[in-house]
Design a protein around this motif. Structure first.
Motif, PDB file in Angstrom:
ATOM      1  N   ASN A   1       0.816  -1.216   0.000  1.00  0.00           N
ATOM      2  CA  ASN A   1       0.000   0.000   0.000  1.00  0.00           C
ATOM      3  C   ASN A   1       0.850   1.266   0.000  1.00  0.00           C
ATOM      4  O   ASN A   1       0.370   2.343  -0.329  1.00  0.00           O
ATOM      5  CB  ASN A   1      -0.908   0.044   1.238  1.00  0.00           C
ATOM      6  N   TYR A   2       2.111   1.141   0.385  1.00  0.00           N
ATOM      7  CA  TYR A   2       2.968   2.309   0.522  1.00  0.00           C
ATOM      8  C   TYR A   2       3.621   2.681  -0.807  1.00  0.00           C
ATOM      9  O   TYR A   2       3.833   1.827  -1.677  1.00  0.00           O
ATOM     10  CB  TYR A   2       4.049   2.055   1.570  1.00  0.00           C
TER      11      TYR A   2
ATOM     12  N   ALA B   1      -7.046   2.117   1.210  1.00  0.00           N
ATOM     13  CA  ALA B   1      -6.585   2.449  -0.129  1.00  0.00           C
ATOM     14  C   ALA B   1      -5.084   2.739  -0.072  1.00  0.00           C
ATOM     15  O   ALA B   1      -4.567   3.171   0.957  1.00  0.00           O
ATOM     16  CB  ALA B   1      -7.341   3.661  -0.662  1.00  0.00           C
ATOM     17  N   PRO B   2      -4.362   2.513  -1.159  1.00  0.00           N
ATOM     18  CA  PRO B   2      -2.911   2.768  -1.154  1.00  0.00           C
ATOM     19  C   PRO B   2      -2.600   4.261  -1.180  1.00  0.00           C
ATOM     20  O   PRO B   2      -3.452   5.090  -1.511  1.00  0.00           O
ATOM     21  CB  PRO B   2      -2.434   2.074  -2.435  1.00  0.00           C
TER      22      PRO B   2
ATOM     23  N   HIS C   1      -1.890   9.651   2.193  1.00  0.00           N
ATOM     24  CA  HIS C   1      -1.114   8.516   2.684  1.00  0.00           C
ATOM     25  C   HIS C   1      -2.055   7.356   3.010  1.00  0.00           C
ATOM     26  O   HIS C   1      -3.186   7.544   3.449  1.00  0.00           O
ATOM     27  CB  HIS C   1      -0.327   8.908   3.929  1.00  0.00           C
ATOM     28  N   THR C   2      -1.579   6.156   2.841  1.00  0.00           N
ATOM     29  CA  THR C   2      -2.423   4.984   3.053  1.00  0.00           C
ATOM     30  C   THR C   2      -2.937   4.894   4.485  1.00  0.00           C
ATOM     31  O   THR C   2      -4.040   4.407   4.719  1.00  0.00           O
ATOM     32  CB  THR C   2      -1.670   3.698   2.659  1.00  0.00           C
ATOM     33  N   SER C   3      -2.170   5.371   5.450  1.00  0.00           N
ATOM     34  CA  SER C   3      -2.635   5.327   6.840  1.00  0.00           C
ATOM     35  C   SER C   3      -3.876   6.194   7.046  1.00  0.00           C
ATOM     36  O   SER C   3      -4.665   5.947   7.960  1.00  0.00           O
ATOM     37  CB  SER C   3      -1.533   5.792   7.786  1.00  0.00           C
ATOM     38  N   LYS C   4      -4.057   7.206   6.185  1.00  0.00           N
ATOM     39  CA  LYS C   4      -5.215   8.090   6.290  1.00  0.00           C
ATOM     40  C   LYS C   4      -6.357   7.666   5.373  1.00  0.00           C
ATOM     41  O   LYS C   4      -7.492   8.129   5.548  1.00  0.00           O
ATOM     42  CB  LYS C   4      -4.801   9.527   5.974  1.00  0.00           C
ATOM     43  N   ALA C   5      -6.069   6.808   4.412  1.00  0.00           N
ATOM     44  CA  ALA C   5      -7.080   6.370   3.448  1.00  0.00           C
ATOM     45  C   ALA C   5      -7.836   5.157   3.990  1.00  0.00           C
ATOM     46  O   ALA C   5      -7.916   4.109   3.356  1.00  0.00           O
ATOM     47  CB  ALA C   5      -6.425   6.052   2.105  1.00  0.00           C
ATOM     48  N   THR C   6      -8.421   5.328   5.173  1.00  0.00           N
ATOM     49  CA  THR C   6      -9.098   4.222   5.840  1.00  0.00           C
ATOM     50  C   THR C   6     -10.581   4.194   5.501  1.00  0.00           C
ATOM     51  O   THR C   6     -11.205   5.241   5.291  1.00  0.00           O
ATOM     52  CB  THR C   6      -8.942   4.344   7.368  1.00  0.00           C
TER      53      THR C   6
END
Length: 472
Positions: free
Chosen positions: A244-245, A286-287, A299-304
């Motif tokens: 995802n990164y 999401a990636p 960023h993927t950590s925020k695309a939850t």
């Protein structure tokens, strides 16, 4: 739409109290909601369409209309220094053919902060004695929460933040089952708060009568960004695999490690009100993406997809214009929450600021709730010659008129019904007759109070119901 002005007179009748509510209960998110609050701020990246910018407000308005609940938008005065471009929200809705007396655009200049995260601006609603008087609990600087309490005529109580670190007491860091069993929070910045289970943790026990608080290690955000209870025994959990990164954008790659540690910690230290283990349903983020047109780095950590909102029978799910992940998330919600109306909400331009639809909203629970506690059957159940007892605890401030059990053993046949017998301590009971081995039994509960209000367990019944199979 209602454009509302002038609320000072409420202060004469609903003063702000200090201290605590006696015998409080904070409801679970899946309990009955009567209103939703959002705070409008002008957030629009260059290149972002107006439809995308307003989608959280539009979809929330449509959901409220569908559910028959009020929608309050706290709208800063057009001269407010933090609102650079005047926006007429009434026109926003009318241009999209949305018109309802349930939508209330409320002008104000007393918002809590420059960011629109209504979730974190107080407005913790608790019931006294499980189902009686409503109170809105707010921190000293939560002006939005106090304002909405005054506006709705709900007594407000100012409570103390538990530590100098305000992050820990934010609303996005509060997750409970509605029975006072536990609260789950994240505490990555609050070094004075140890991770792990704390029993009778003073702050949550005093203000919410929550008996256990579990502090989870987290790499980045509030607990509602990576974990969400959807019923007493099931939680959605974010999944962020290494692919995802984007190595050209990301600098941090350990999100999944912290999420895994959170799942392990919950599994080892928390159980449901009836002693069951909590089940986890993963949904992949999401990636990481960069949109050159809008300048949005997501960023993927925020695309939850976990930062969703349950409004009675409708669930609003974040979307990021990233396929196939958006569609896969919607499909995952439909599978995890059968019978609910699942609606995608474009949250891309908010998520890159670390917030989605759950962060943007705060629910106000019903004035006269029916509180239910039920240990349901599921999976394989041993054959019982005397049948299968079904019980429910049901409470209402006006009293319970009746509880009814609906069950069937053939999905092609209508449900049979049986009025449940009233038992001591607000309990009701009925027995599903014994069935032969191999039978699948489907059932749900219907409870009516003395005002004629009816609720179901599960909430969306009869569109969805509990089921279990009889085995040797």
């Amino acid at each position: 739409m209602k454009l509302i002005a002038g609320f000072a007179f409420f202060l004469l009748f609903y003063p702000v109290l200090s201290g605590q509510v006696q015998n409080p209960r904070h409801p679970a998110e899946w309990e009955e909601v009567s209103a939703v609050v959002m705070e409008f701020r002008y957030f629009k990246n260059p290149g972002v369409s107006w439809d995308e910018a307003f989608d959280p407000f539009v979809k929330t308005a449509q959901a409220c209309i569908k559910e028959g609940i009020d929608f309050y938008i706290l709208n800063p005065d057009t001269n407010w220094s933090r609102n650079p471009v005047p926006v007429c929200l009434d026109t926003v809705f009318s241009n999209r053919n949305i018109s309802s007396l349930l939508i209330h655009i409320v002008p104000t200049d007393t918002l809590s902060a420059s960011f629109p995260w209504a979730r974190d601006h107080g407005m913790y609603l608790v019931y006294q004695n499980d189902v009686e008087q409503r109170f809105l609990l707010n921190f000293e600087d939560d002006h939005s929460g106090k304002f909405i309490a005054d506006h709705l005529g709900i007594p407000a109580v100012t409570i103390d933040a538990p530590f100098s670190e305000p992050y820990y007491s934010d609303g996005g860091n509060f997750m409970t089952d509605g029975h006072g069993t536990f609260n789950i929070a994240a505490s990555y910045t609050a070094k004075e708060i140890p991770t792990g289970l704390q029993t009778d943790f003073s702050y949550f026990h005093r203000h919410f009568d929550i008996r256990q608080t579990l502090n989870l290690p987290s790499s980045f955000v509030h607990v509602d960004y990576f974990m969400k209870l959807i019923d007493e025994a099931t939680a959605l959990i974010a999944y962020i695999p290494n692919n995802n990164y984007d190595v050209l954008i990301d600098e941090f790659y350990d999100d999944q490690y912290y999420i895994d540690q959170a799942v392990i910690t919950v599994s080892q230290q928390l159980h449901t009100f009836n002693g069951q283990a909590i089940r986890f349903v993963p949904i992949q983020n999401a990636p990481t993406t960069y949109d050159e047109k809008t300048g949005i780095v997501l960023h993927t950590s925020k695309a939850t997809y976990i930062n969703s909102l349950i409004l009675n029978k409708t669930v609003l799910v974040p979307q990021y214009r990233i396929e196939p992940f958006d569609k896969l998330a919607i499909a995952a919600y439909k599978k995890a929450l059968p019978g609910y109306n699942i609606v995608g909400v474009d949250c891309r331009q908010y998520a890159h600021l670390s917030g989605a639809i759950h962060c943007l909203t705060h629910e106000i629970y019903a004035e006269t709730p029916i509180y239910l506690k039920h240990q349901w059957y599921e999976g394989d159940i041993s054959h019982a010659p005397n049948g299968y007892p079904v019980s429910v605890m049901a409470k209402s401030v006006v009293g319970i008129r009746q509880a009814v059990l609906h069950w069937r053993t053939n999905k092609d046949e209508p449900f049979a019904t049986k009025v449940m017998k009233s038992m001591p301590s607000n309990h009701f009971q009925a027995i599903i007759p014994s069935c032969e081995n191999g039978t699948t039994i489907e059932y749900y509960l219907q409870v009516e109070n003395n005002m004629g209000k009816v609720v179901h367990k599960p909430v969306v019944a009869p569109a969805h119901f509990y089921s279990f199979a009889i085995k040797e």
